[in-house]
Design an enzyme around this catalytic site. Structure first.
Site, PDB file in Angstrom:
ATOM      1  N   ASP A  87       4.932 -17.457  -5.368  1.00 29.36           N
ATOM      2  CA  ASP A  87       4.205 -17.754  -6.607  1.00 29.36           C
ATOM      3  C   ASP A  87       2.687 -17.592  -6.507  1.00 29.36           C
ATOM      4  O   ASP A  87       2.071 -17.178  -7.464  1.00 29.36           O
ATOM      5  CB  ASP A  87       4.534 -19.189  -7.050  1.00 29.36           C
ATOM      6  CG  ASP A  87       4.136 -19.475  -8.487  1.00 29.36           C
ATOM      7  OD1 ASP A  87       4.351 -18.599  -9.339  1.00 29.36           O
ATOM      8  OD2 ASP A  87       3.613 -20.575  -8.759  1.00 29.36           O
TER       9      ASP A  87
ATOM     10  N   TYR B 173       6.034 -33.019 -16.180  1.00 34.83           N
ATOM     11  CA  TYR B 173       6.664 -31.729 -15.837  1.00 34.83           C
ATOM     12  C   TYR B 173       5.851 -31.029 -14.743  1.00 34.83           C
ATOM     13  O   TYR B 173       4.609 -30.942 -14.846  1.00 34.83           O
ATOM     14  CB  TYR B 173       6.776 -30.808 -17.072  1.00 34.83           C
ATOM     15  CG  TYR B 173       7.116 -29.401 -16.650  1.00 34.83           C
ATOM     16  CD1 TYR B 173       8.421 -29.079 -16.276  1.00 34.83           C
ATOM     17  CD2 TYR B 173       6.131 -28.424 -16.506  1.00 34.83           C
ATOM     18  CE1 TYR B 173       8.731 -27.807 -15.796  1.00 34.83           C
ATOM     19  CE2 TYR B 173       6.434 -27.154 -16.036  1.00 34.83           C
ATOM     20  CZ  TYR B 173       7.736 -26.852 -15.680  1.00 34.83           C
ATOM     21  OH  TYR B 173       8.037 -25.611 -15.189  1.00 34.83           O
TER      22      TYR B 173
ATOM     23  N   ARG C 113       5.189 -25.943 -18.924  1.00 35.41           N
ATOM     24  CA  ARG C 113       3.731 -26.025 -18.978  1.00 35.41           C
ATOM     25  C   ARG C 113       3.285 -25.970 -20.438  1.00 35.41           C
ATOM     26  O   ARG C 113       3.881 -25.269 -21.245  1.00 35.41           O
ATOM     27  CB  ARG C 113       3.101 -24.863 -18.207  1.00 35.41           C
ATOM     28  CG  ARG C 113       3.178 -25.017 -16.700  1.00 35.41           C
ATOM     29  CD  ARG C 113       2.459 -23.905 -15.983  1.00 35.41           C
ATOM     30  NE  ARG C 113       3.112 -22.620 -16.158  1.00 35.41           N
ATOM     31  CZ  ARG C 113       2.747 -21.685 -17.021  1.00 35.41           C
ATOM     32  NH1 ARG C 113       1.682 -21.862 -17.793  1.00 35.41           N
ATOM     33  NH2 ARG C 113       3.402 -20.565 -17.119  1.00 35.41           N
TER      34      ARG C 113
ATOM     35  N   ASP D 211      18.194  -4.034  -5.585  1.00 33.74           N
ATOM     36  CA  ASP D 211      17.903  -2.602  -5.713  1.00 33.74           C
ATOM     37  C   ASP D 211      16.422  -2.320  -5.958  1.00 33.74           C
ATOM     38  O   ASP D 211      15.987  -1.169  -5.864  1.00 33.74           O
ATOM     39  CB  ASP D 211      18.781  -1.987  -6.807  1.00 33.74           C
ATOM     40  CG  ASP D 211      20.226  -1.875  -6.338  1.00 33.74           C
ATOM     41  OD1 ASP D 211      20.437  -1.357  -5.220  1.00 33.74           O
ATOM     42  OD2 ASP D 211      21.124  -2.354  -7.048  1.00 33.74           O
TER      43      ASP D 211
ATOM     44  N   HIS E  82      -1.780 -15.203  -8.870  1.00 33.89           N
ATOM     45  CA  HIS E  82      -0.408 -15.607  -9.226  1.00 33.89           C
ATOM     46  C   HIS E  82       0.552 -14.547  -8.667  1.00 33.89           C
ATOM     47  O   HIS E  82       1.114 -13.757  -9.426  1.00 33.89           O
ATOM     48  CB  HIS E  82      -0.318 -15.691 -10.756  1.00 33.89           C
ATOM     49  CG  HIS E  82       0.899 -16.365 -11.281  1.00 33.89           C
ATOM     50  ND1 HIS E  82       1.331 -16.185 -12.581  1.00 33.89           N
ATOM     51  CD2 HIS E  82       1.791 -17.217 -10.718  1.00 33.89           C
ATOM     52  CE1 HIS E  82       2.424 -16.910 -12.791  1.00 33.89           C
ATOM     53  NE2 HIS E  82       2.727 -17.536 -11.670  1.00 33.89           N
TER      54      HIS E  82
ATOM     55  N   ARG F 228      14.478 -26.439 -13.075  1.00 31.44           N
ATOM     56  CA  ARG F 228      13.840 -26.009 -11.824  1.00 31.44           C
ATOM     57  C   ARG F 228      14.480 -26.624 -10.590  1.00 31.44           C
ATOM     58  O   ARG F 228      15.116 -27.676 -10.665  1.00 31.44           O
ATOM     59  CB  ARG F 228      12.364 -26.443 -11.851  1.00 31.44           C
ATOM     60  CG  ARG F 228      11.548 -25.833 -12.974  1.00 31.44           C
ATOM     61  CD  ARG F 228      11.103 -24.457 -12.614  1.00 31.44           C
ATOM     62  NE  ARG F 228      10.339 -23.810 -13.671  1.00 31.44           N
ATOM     63  CZ  ARG F 228       9.385 -22.902 -13.442  1.00 31.44           C
ATOM     64  NH1 ARG F 228       9.072 -22.559 -12.208  1.00 31.44           N
ATOM     65  NH2 ARG F 228       8.768 -22.314 -14.436  1.00 31.44           N
TER      66      ARG F 228
ATOM     67  N   SER G  38       5.139 -15.740 -15.460  1.00 33.77           N
ATOM     68  CA  SER G  38       6.121 -16.771 -15.121  1.00 33.77           C
ATOM     69  C   SER G  38       7.528 -16.360 -15.554  1.00 33.77           C
ATOM     70  O   SER G  38       7.701 -15.785 -16.630  1.00 33.77           O
ATOM     71  CB  SER G  38       5.742 -18.067 -15.816  1.00 33.77           C
ATOM     72  OG  SER G  38       4.408 -18.385 -15.496  1.00 33.77           O
ATOM     73  N   ALA G  39       8.497 -16.699 -14.706  1.00 32.01           N
ATOM     74  CA  ALA G  39       9.916 -16.461 -15.000  1.00 32.01           C
ATOM     75  C   ALA G  39      10.239 -14.978 -15.231  1.00 32.01           C
ATOM     76  O   ALA G  39      11.065 -14.628 -16.071  1.00 32.01           O
ATOM     77  CB  ALA G  39      10.377 -17.321 -16.177  1.00 32.01           C
ATOM     78  N   CYS G  40       9.576 -14.098 -14.486  1.00 28.61           N
ATOM     79  CA  CYS G  40       9.893 -12.662 -14.540  1.00 28.61           C
ATOM     80  C   CYS G  40      10.488 -12.194 -13.215  1.00 28.61           C
ATOM     81  O   CYS G  40      10.499 -10.998 -12.919  1.00 28.61           O
ATOM     82  CB  CYS G  40       8.652 -11.841 -14.836  1.00 28.61           C
ATOM     83  SG  CYS G  40       8.158 -11.913 -16.563  1.00 28.61           S
TER      84      CYS G  40
ATOM     85  N   LYS H 163      -0.486 -25.039  -9.984  1.00 27.00           N
ATOM     86  CA  LYS H 163      -1.244 -24.200 -10.926  1.00 27.00           C
ATOM     87  C   LYS H 163      -2.684 -24.697 -11.077  1.00 27.00           C
ATOM     88  O   LYS H 163      -3.616 -23.903 -11.171  1.00 27.00           O
ATOM     89  CB  LYS H 163      -0.562 -24.201 -12.292  1.00 27.00           C
ATOM     90  CG  LYS H 163       0.882 -23.756 -12.267  1.00 27.00           C
ATOM     91  CD  LYS H 163       1.014 -22.353 -11.789  1.00 27.00           C
ATOM     92  CE  LYS H 163       2.446 -21.862 -11.864  1.00 27.00           C
ATOM     93  NZ  LYS H 163       2.570 -20.506 -11.332  1.00 27.00           N
TER      94      LYS H 163
HETATM   95  C1  OXD Z   1       5.106 -20.851 -13.590  1.00 29.49           C
HETATM   96  C2  OXD Z   1       5.660 -21.449 -12.356  1.00 29.49           C
HETATM   97  O1  OXD Z   1       5.295 -21.423 -14.674  1.00 29.49           O
HETATM   98  O2  OXD Z   1       5.497 -20.829 -11.291  1.00 29.49           O
HETATM   99  O3  OXD Z   1       4.470 -19.789 -13.478  1.00 29.49           O
HETATM  100  O4  OXD Z   1       6.213 -22.541 -12.403  1.00 29.49           O
HETATM  101 MN    MN Z   2       4.196 -19.142 -11.464  1.00 30.40          MN
END
Ligand code: OXD
Ligand code: MN
Length: 591
Positions: free
Chosen positions: A276, A196, A69, A501, A225, A375, A247-249, A205
C-alpha cells in the site's frame, strides 16, 4: 515509559481536554496485547473466532455509518489556503484547532486513554519516523499493533526526539461531527467520530501518506501510495517494482502475485515488500530505493480467495482482525463474497443481522454478507511470499514505477513513458473508476494523480514539482509505465485475465528496463509489440486479443487530453514542465 517532555506534555494536554478516567501506555508486549484482546471480547468489541481454524483471529463490526474513509470530511489544515489543494478540503489551522477542541472537550469521560508509541519503518532505522497516537479505542490499539511496530522499544529509540502527534477519539461516532484533520506544518493529526481503519489508524494514510508526503517534500524524499514487489529470476537475481493504483484496484493482489505455471516452472518467483505505501529515497548509487513503512496488511476482504490471492488468504489465517465481514455461526469462522461458493447457512451479516447467503432485499437484490469494503488487518510476517528485504532499513532499488487505474476503455494494457518528466505527466493524469474504499458514488471516472488524490498533504501542483525535482536527483531513475488490467469488451467483461497473469506484463516491463525488448512509439508513449507479451499457456487469449488491448484510439485520447487539461485547470501551481508535456501529447495526437 519515557521522560520525553514533549510526549508527556501531549498526554497532559489531552487529559485536561478529554477527561479520560485513566491513561494506559501500550508497551508492545504480547501479555498486554492479549489482555487487551480479552477485554475487547468482554466488552463486545471483538468476537473471538474458532481458534483451531483461525488462531489469534477476531471479528469486529463497525457502526453502519462508519465503513470507509470519508474524503469529504478529511482536511488539510494550514495557514494559507493555497498550501493545500483546490481538490482537497482545507481549513485554516487556527480555526480547525478551535473547532476540534470543542468537539474533544470531555469526549473520553469514563474511558481509557491509550498511548501508542509507534514506528513507521523498522525501529531505529534512520529512514523510519515515530508517531504517538493517543486514542480511546481499544480496536485502534489492536489494529495499530498489527499495522505498525509499537511499544517501549519505540520510546527507547525516540529518546528526547520529535514525533508526529496523533489524537483520536471515536467520541459519539457521529457522522455530522466526523473530522479527519492534518496539520502538516505542525506534524499533527486529529481524528474524531470514526472508528474505521483508514480514518483512525493514524500511522497509515494520515501519517505515512499525508504528513509524510509533506515531510518528503521538505526533506527531499517521497511518500507514495504504492505497493512494492520483487521479481526473482531463475538465476537468483531480483528486480523491484513500485506500483500506484487507487484504493481497491488490486494492489494487494499484485503485490502477492503468484506467477503462472510457465514462469513458475522456469524458476520465477514474486516477493512482496509492501501492498500500500512506499517511502522512497535516493540511494548512494543514484538509484531510487523504497521501503514499506507498515508492518501489516489492511486489505479488502471481498474477492480474496484461493485463486485470486492465495498468499493474502493464507496471511489472514492467524493473528488477524476481520472487520465487517460475514460471520459463520456454525463453525465460528468468517466469510465474504468471493471467498468460496459456500456462504454460511447459519450466518450473521456485517450489520449484525441473521443471514444465510441467499437473501434478497425489498428490491429483489441479493443482500451481501460482508460490506464491499470489509477488511482484514493481518501481520506481514504471515505472508508466505514476504520479501527477505522487508526489514531492510535501506529499502530495495527500483527498476520500474508503474501507474494504473480502472479504465474500461482509453488506456492500453501497458505503455512506457518516454522520459522521467513524461512519466510524471502520465502519473499526474491518471484516472480511475471509483471503488467502495471511500464513501461516495462507485464507478465514476475521476482523476487520481499517482493514486494520491486523497493522500497528498499539500498543494497538488507543488507535489508534481516535487516529482520533477526528484527526477533531477537520480542519475539512474526507474523507468515509468502505465498499466490497465480493466479494459472491457462490448458486453462489459474484462478482457485481460489479470491476477497471476499480470506477471506477463511485469515481464515485459522489466525487459524494457533491461533494454531487452523493442517497442512501438505512439503519441502516448512506447507500447509493446503484441507478440512480445508472453501468452503461452493462456486460454482464450491470442496475439489479436493483445493487439486489441494495446490499441490506442486517437479520438478517445483527444478527449482524454481535454480531460487532463480541464483537470489541470482545477489545480493551482501546475509546473510548466507538465503543461509542456500536455501540449506535446496534443500535438502528437493531431499530427
Ligand atoms: C485505501 C486503503 O483505502 O489502503 O487506500 O485502505
Ligand atoms: Mn491504499
Amino acid at each position: 515509559m519515557t521522560s520525553n517532555k514533549k510526549v508527556l506534555a501531549f498526554i497532559e494536554e489531552t487529559k485536561a481536554l478529554c477527561d479520560p478516567k485513566e491513561v494506559v501506555w501500550v508497551d508492545g508486549s504480547e501479555e498486554q496485547l492479549e489482555a487487551f484482546r480479552k477485554q475487547a471480547v468482554e466488552e463486545g468489541i471483538l468476537i473471538k473466532l474458532n481458534q483451531e481454524k483461525l488462531p489469534g483471529c477476531y471479528l469486529h463490526r463497525t457502526t453502519q455509518n462508519d465503513v470507509a474513509r470519508v474524503e469529504g470530511r478529511t482536511y488539510i489544515c494550514s495557514k494559507n489556503k493555497d498550501d493545500s489543494s483546490p481538490i482537497n478540503n482545507w481549513m485554516e489551522s487556527g480555526e480547525a484547532y478551535d473547532m476540534l477542541k470543542k468537539l474533544f472537550k470531555g469526549c473520553m469521560k469514563g474511558r481509557t486513554l491509550y498511548v501508542i508509541p509507534y514506528s513507521m519503518g523498522a525501529v531505529g532505522s534512520k529512514f523510519s519516523k515515530i508517531g504517538i497516537e493517543l486514542t480511546d479505542s481499544i480496536y485502534v490499539v489492536l489494529n495499530m499493533a498489527i499495522m505498525t511496530r509499537v511499544g517501549q522499544k519505540v520510546l527507547d529509540v525516540l529518546g528526547d526526539g520529535d514525533f508526529v502527534k496523533g489524537l483520536h477519539s471515536y467520541a459519539e461516532l457521529s457522522e455530522e461531527k466526523r473530522y479527519i484533520c492534518h496539520f502538516p506544518e505542525d506534524d499533527t493529526i486529529i481524528s474524531i467520530n470514526s472508528n474505521y481503519g483508514g480514518n483512525v489508524l493514524l500511522g497509515k494514510k494520515c501519517f505515512a501518506l499525508r504528513i509524510a508526503s509533506y515531510l518528503g517534500k521538505t526533506e527531499g524524499w517521497m511518500a507514495e501510495h504504492m505497493l512494492i514487489l520483487g521479481v526473482e529470476y531463475p538465476n537468483g537475481e531480483t528486480k523491484y517494482i513500485a506500483a500506484a493504483f487507487p484504493s481497491a484496484c488490486g494492489k494487494t493482489n499484485l503485490a502477492m502475485l503468484i506467477p503462472p505455471e510457465i514462469y513458475k516452472k522456469k524458476g520465477y518467483k514474486v516477493w512482496c515488500v509492501g501492498d500500500d505505501i512506499a517511502w522512497i529515497r535516493v540511494g548512494e548509487d543514484g538509484r531510487l530505493y523504497a521501503v514499506n513503512p507498515e508492518n501489516g496488511f489492511f486489505g479488502v476482504a471481498p474477492g480474496t480467495n484461493e485463486k485470486s490471492n492465495p498468499n493474502a488468504l493464507h496471511t489472514t489465517q492467524k493473528g488477524t482482525i476481520f472487520t465487517n465481514v460475514a460471520y459463520n455461526a456454525d463453525n465460528n469462522t468468517v466469510w465474504w463474497e468471493g471467498l468460496d461458493k459456500n456462504p454460511p447457512k447459519n450466518g450473521i451479516d456485517w450489520k449484525g443481522n441473521p443471514w444465510n447467503g441467499d437473501m434478497k432485499d425489498a428490491d429483489g437484490k441479493p443482500i451481501k454478507g460482508a460490506h464491499p469494503n470489509s477488511r482484514f488487518t493481518a501481520p506481514a510476517v504471515n505472508c508466505p511470499c514476504l520479501s527477505k528485504e522487508f526489514e531492510n532499513p535501506n529499502g530495495v532499488p527500483l527498476s520500474a514505477i508503474v501507474f494504473g487505474g480502472r479504465r474500461a476503455k482509453t488506456a492500453p494494457l501497458v505503455y512506457q513513458s518516454t522520459s522521467w518528466n513524461n512519466g510524471v505527466f502520465v502519473g499526474s493524469s491518471m484516472a480511475s473508476e471509483t471503488t467502495a474504499a471511500a464513501t461516495g458514488a462507485v464507478g465514476v471516472v475521476r482523476r487520481d494523480p499517482m493514486a494520491m488524490r486523497p493522500f497528498v498533504g499539500y498543494n497538488m501542483g507543488d507535489y508534481f514539482t516535487h516529482w520533477i525535482e526528484m527526477g533531477k536527483k537520480v542519475k539512474n531513475p526507474p523507468k515509468i509505465f502505465n498499466v490497465n488490467w480493466f479494459r472491457t469488451d462490448d458486453e462489459g467483461h474484462f478482457i485481460w485475465p489479470g491476477f497471476g497473469d499480470n506477471m506477463r506484463v511485469l515481464d515485459w516491463i522489466l525487459k524494457r528496463c533491461a533494454g531487452e525488448v523493442d517497442a512501438v512509439e505512439t503519441p502516448i508513449g512506447y507500447v509493446p509489440k503484441a507478440e512480445d507479451i508472453n501468452i503461452e499457456g493462456l486460454e482464450g487469449i491470442t496475439v489479436d486479443t493483445i493487439k486489441g488491448l494495446l490499441e490506442i484510439d486517437k479520438d478517445t485520447w483527444k478527449e482524454e487530453a481535454e480531460g487532463i487539461e480541464k483537470f489541470y485547470g482545477e489545480l493551482t501551481r501546475v509546473p510548466q514542465e507538465l503543461k509542456d508535456q500536455l501540449a506535446n501529447l496534443k500535438a502528437k495526437l493531431n499530427a
